[in-house]
Write a protein that holds these residues in place. Structure first.
Motif, short mmCIF file in Angstrom:
data_model
loop_
_atom_site.label_atom_id
_atom_site.label_comp_id
_atom_site.label_asym_id
_atom_site.label_seq_id
_atom_site.Cartn_x
_atom_site.Cartn_y
_atom_site.Cartn_z
N LYS A 332 0.82 -1.20 0.00
CA LYS A 332 0.00 0.00 0.00
C LYS A 332 0.86 1.25 0.00
O LYS A 332 1.81 1.37 0.78
CB LYS A 332 -0.90 0.00 1.24
N THR A 333 0.48 2.16 -0.87
CA THR A 333 1.12 3.48 -0.88
C THR A 333 0.00 4.50 -1.04
O THR A 333 -1.09 4.15 -1.49
CB THR A 333 2.08 3.63 -2.06
N GLY A 334 0.28 5.76 -0.69
CA GLY A 334 -0.75 6.77 -0.87
C GLY A 334 -0.30 8.11 -0.28
O GLY A 334 0.72 8.18 0.41
N VAL A 335 -1.08 9.15 -0.59
CA VAL A 335 -0.75 10.50 -0.11
C VAL A 335 -2.04 11.21 0.31
O VAL A 335 -3.07 11.07 -0.35
CB VAL A 335 -0.06 11.33 -1.22
N PHE A 336 -1.97 11.94 1.37
CA PHE A 336 -3.10 12.74 1.87
C PHE A 336 -3.24 13.99 1.01
O PHE A 336 -2.26 14.64 0.68
CB PHE A 336 -2.81 13.12 3.34
#
Length: 838
Positions: A332-336
């Motif tokens: 999992k990767t991601g950005v706010f």
RNA sequence: GCCCGGGUGGCGAAACGGGUAGACGCGAGGGACUUAAAAUCCCUUUCCCGCAAGGGAGUCCCAGUUCGAGUCUGGGCCCGGGCACCA
């Protein structure tokens, strides 16, 4: 003293020379037109279709022959039952496979394919199929693909063909776009290269408009269950809800000065909603954040200035990644984004993130994350330290079952109840789904929706060897369909057909071909240079077979009405989703356009199994490929056909073993001898006649059920009884057997039939009539059990009742010694079994 | 992970809506016919105990339902195929 019906050469006692009689009968069938179907006049039409082969340079594969033989037996059987059977065959010869092979050997596909087809036809004819070759077709023939192009135009006219720029699977090796279906675990199904993501203008068919119908009709189709299940999974219906989450403190300025909404010059703004698709609206109280796909159109709108750089970087990174590794990697990767939206159930603000575990092509490209009850969301929440709220409690009253702290996502949906969900606490999942959607709907936050996994069908191929898509781009008129009267748009013979890396077809290098005048305004136009997917060629071929003599229509109305839908279709399960789904779709479109009177093309479909060898799939690399020619040379087509059908259940396939062929050949030899030596003096043995009639019944039942292996076993048993103790058969005992074997071993059956004195083909002689009286046994063998344990058998007259059986059993000392005392209970199955419980 | 198939002798496999497990074929062993061979025909071929008659066990494993389970129910293991970050 036996009287031989026919003299056989003294030097050749067996007299059975498969090569000679197979040649003789194949010639004779051709001379007499035995396999020709009178499409206009035949009574009780029966269309026995088999999936047409791709004519590879390697020639016919045993798998092909296994498939075709199975269909041929079925077709011949239907004919013997009095149907007028149409069994056509053609070639699916366009496509990357031929093109790549042509490139490899340095030949032009237009030269290569006819040679391959000739070889295939030769091999197929040797197999003795009841094919009406007058209706042979090839998808590469302009007379055929003219109508493939016509089909494209019908879809275009109905708004079902459209062009859009789309992320596509690009195979860097084959240099073409692949359909999702052709990407296997991120690799090209053909060459195994890692598939990349590219953006190209592509033609699509709106198969998604038909998703519901394609799914619903499966409930009544007479198809192999496994195939229907595969289609259901592929269409992938999900019942759920679309829920709107309002973005906090953010409004979208429409920038429209409008009088209607107030004073002129006023800017109207609308609150910004993010719509998500969920199958678990019941868990909405546990939705603690939202996730958008990186490509989601609202990403920029919701990104705050502080986060803009990080978001841009993440979007760049995921765009650079191919569609494949993105799906393969589960990390999992991601950005706010910096923004928050309001959970409409709780009223709480929740953060909006972007992450590539959310796919733009499914649902709305955005999800509500419920980490407490979804594995992926849980993992993501743990990683980024987002709140996890439990809203579903376990079935028991133990504290652990409603503990707000979860070590892992709680996924149970049976026997569970909601918690932390306000007025919905205590409800079961199914009820809660409905009630929560209703409640949200009342406030305009949600609506129930059905979502399908199925995507529109991308039919563009940036290759050479296919039918050009009949579209012209005009500088003035835009996209203009080629008028039907100008079809076919012929594929030009191009020496250099090697694909390049430009993302366009090799045809885009042939200016003399693509430079045309606009059919609408006469101005400068340019042809579409992409060709269509081979699956479009094969999506309608069954409609063409009866009408191959017609040049002015794709399929003649009368013939189509008479012969379609197909009565029986047999093919491999590797086409369970693609070909079978596409041809259903195309048929539905033609139905809606009033071209055909049915919306499902195949009344009955059966998937045959696969032939393996020594437990492994046949492949060149393993070196275990069987060349049918060698076996036909050595054993004869009849033996080979019958053997293929004998090695296992047709719908499961089986293991090809050289050794076992001899047994089938022995069977045909013995049948041959028995018929040749059969006598007409005296009368047939009633015991043999009984076995014969039991065999007629068995074969008549097994063949329509495709239970070919057991039908052959039954005929073997019959010949064993006929020949028991070196007895000579009576003609009446073997003649019907020749008819029974005919679908399996057509040549030897014809020869024997002729030698029995018949002038007409055995295939016009009908099917032997089963007589139950002749098949009936006088005595029944009753199994006798004591307390459920087998203790012996007794013979009683057929139709005897319990009393007779019991008496016979008790008279048997071997049984009686176990059945002491008065029986507590006696179970009697007439003609089968007696169970004495003491 | 999910969805389909499927696990039965030395081997390929049979077994109608529970009712003699192993039909049919291959392979193996023995016999008849033959100068010999081929072909054909006859017999044996799931395992264990027994000279035999006979007995016991047995369809991937564990439970269950039933007079009776390869077949039905629940749980598990293994193999083949398809789908898969599908919300």
């Amino acid at each position: 003293m036996t009287e031989s019906i026919h003299q056989t050469p003294a030097q050749e006692p067996a007299g059975y020379d498969p090569a000679a009689i197979e040649r003789k009968w194949q010639d004779r069938w051709e001379e007499r037109g035995t396999n020709h179907t009178d499409l206009a006049a035949g009574a009780r039409p029966f269309y026995a279709l088999m999936m047409f082969p791709y004519p590879s340079a390697e020639g016919l594969h045993v798998g092909n022959l296994f498939a075709f033989t199975g269909n041929d037996i079925y077709g011949r059987f239907q004919r013997l039952q009095g149907h007028t059977v149409f069994e056509p065959l053609g070639f699916d010869a366009f496509g990357i496979h031929s093109e790549n092979f042509a490139l490899k050997v340095g030949t032009h596909p237009a030269d290569l394919i006819p040679r391959n087809i000739d070889n295939f036809r030769r091999q197929l004819k040797r197999a003795g199929l009841m094919v009406d070759w007058r209706h042979e077709l090839s998808t590469t023939d302009p007379a055929y693909y003219k109508w493939t192009q016509w089909l494209f135009l019908q879809l275009y006219k109905r708004g079902l063909a459209y062009k859009r720029r789309a992320a596509v699977n690009w195979c860097p090796n084959d240099k073409t776009v692949l359909a999702n279906e052709q990407v296997i675990a991120g690799e090209c199904e053909r060459c195994g290269a890692k598939v990349e993501q590219r953006f190209l203008e592509q033609w699509f068919f709106r198969i998604t408009d038909y998703a519901g119908r394609l799914l619903d009709n499966l409930s009544w189709l007479d198809w192999s269950e496994s195939t229907k299940q595969a289609q259901r999974n592929w269409i992938g219906r999900s019942d759920g809800a679309e829920v709107a989450f309002r973005v906090q403190d953010l409004e979208e300025f429409t920038g429209t000065a409008t009088i209607a909404s107030g004073a002129s010059g006023e800017f109207v703004s609308e609150p910004l909603d993010i719509r998500v698709f969920t199958t678990r609206p019941d868990t909405i109280f546990g939705a603690t954040y939202l996730v958008l796909a990186p490509e989601h159109p609202l990403v920029d709108a919701v990104t705050t200035d502080e986060q803009r750089e990080a978001i841009a970087e993440y979007k760049r990174a995921s765009a650079a990644q191919d569609l494949v590794s993105r799906k393969v990697s589960k990390e999992k990767t991601g950005v706010f984004t910096g923004s928050f939206a309001v959970n409409p159930a709780t009223g709480h603000p929740i953060p909006i993130w972007i992450a590539d575990y959310v796919l733009m092509e499914y649902g709305t490209g955005a999800i509500m994350a419920v980490p407490g009850h979804d594995e992926r969301d849980f993992e993501f929440a743990k990683l980024f330290d987002l709140p996890i709220v439990r809203v579903v409690a376990g079935p028991s009253t133990q504290p652990a079952d409603s503990s707000p702290v979860l070590d892992e996502p709680f996924l149970e949906t049976d026997n569970v109840r909601l918690m932390n969900s306000g007025e919905f606490n205590g409800l079961g999942v199914m009820t809660a789904k409905q009630r929560i959607v209703d409640w949200l709907a009342q406030h305009g936050h949600a609506r129930g929706v059905v979502n399908y996994r199925l995507h529109d069908w991308c039919i563009s191929r940036q290759r050479y060897w296919g039918p050009p898509i009949p579209i012209i781009y005009c500088e003035k008129c835009g996209t203009v369909p080629v008028p039907e009267s100008d079809l076919p748009v012929e594929l030009p013979y191009v020496e250099d057909f090697k694909p390049d890396d430009t993302g366009t077809s090799p045809l885009a290098r042939v200016e003399s071909w693509y430079r045309v005048t606009c059919p609408s305004c006469g101005g400068v136009g340019r042809r579409e240079t992409d060709v269509s997917d081979t699956f479009l060629d094969s999506a309608w071929y069954f409609l063409r077979y009866p009408s191959t003599d017609y040049d002015d229509v794709p399929f003649d109305r009368e013939l189509t009405k008479r012969w379609l839908p197909v009565n029986s279709y047999i093919g491999g399960n590797e086409h369970a989703v693609l070909h079978l789904l596409y041809s259903r779709f195309i048929t539905m479109v033609l139905h809606d356009a009033g071209q055909v009177g049915f919306e499902e093309p195949y009344r009955k479909f059966r998937a045959h199994g696969m032939i393996i060898r020594e437990g492994a799939k046949m492949s060149k690399s393993r070196g275990n490929v069987v060349n049918p020619d060698e076996y036909v040379d050595r054993w004869g087509a009849d033996t080979f056909r019958t053997y293929l059908m004998f090695l296992g259940p047709y719908e499961e396939g089986g293991d090809f073993r050289d050794q076992s062929i001899a047994g089938v050949r022995r069977f045909l030899d013995r049948l041959w001898s028995s018929v040749i030596e059969a006598t007409t003096s005296g009368s047939p043995d009633p015991l043999v006649v009984r076995k014969l009639h039991q065999t007629i019944r068995k074969v008549s039942d097994d063949v329509p059920a495709l239970s070919y292996n057991t039908a052959i076993a039954a005929m073997m048993e019959c010949i064993n009884v006929i020949r028991r103790g070196e007895r000579t058969a009576h003609r009446a005992e073997v003649e019907p057997l020749v008819q029974l074997i005919a679908p399996f071993a057509p040549h030897v059956a014809e020869e024997l039939w002729e030698r029995l004195g018949h002038r007409e083909s055995v295939f016009d002689a009908g099917w032997p009539v089963f007589d139950p009286a002749l098949a009936a046994e006088d005595l029944a063998t009753i199994v006798v059990q004591v307390n459920g344990k087998m203790r012996g058998t007794v013979q009683v007259p057929s139709g005897s009742g319990q009393d007779v059986a019991l008496e016979a059993a008790m008279a048997d000392s071997g049984i009686a010694k176990f059945a002491v005392g008065t029986p507590k209970k006696v179970i009697f199955v007439p003609g089968r079994l007696l169970n004495i419980v003491v």
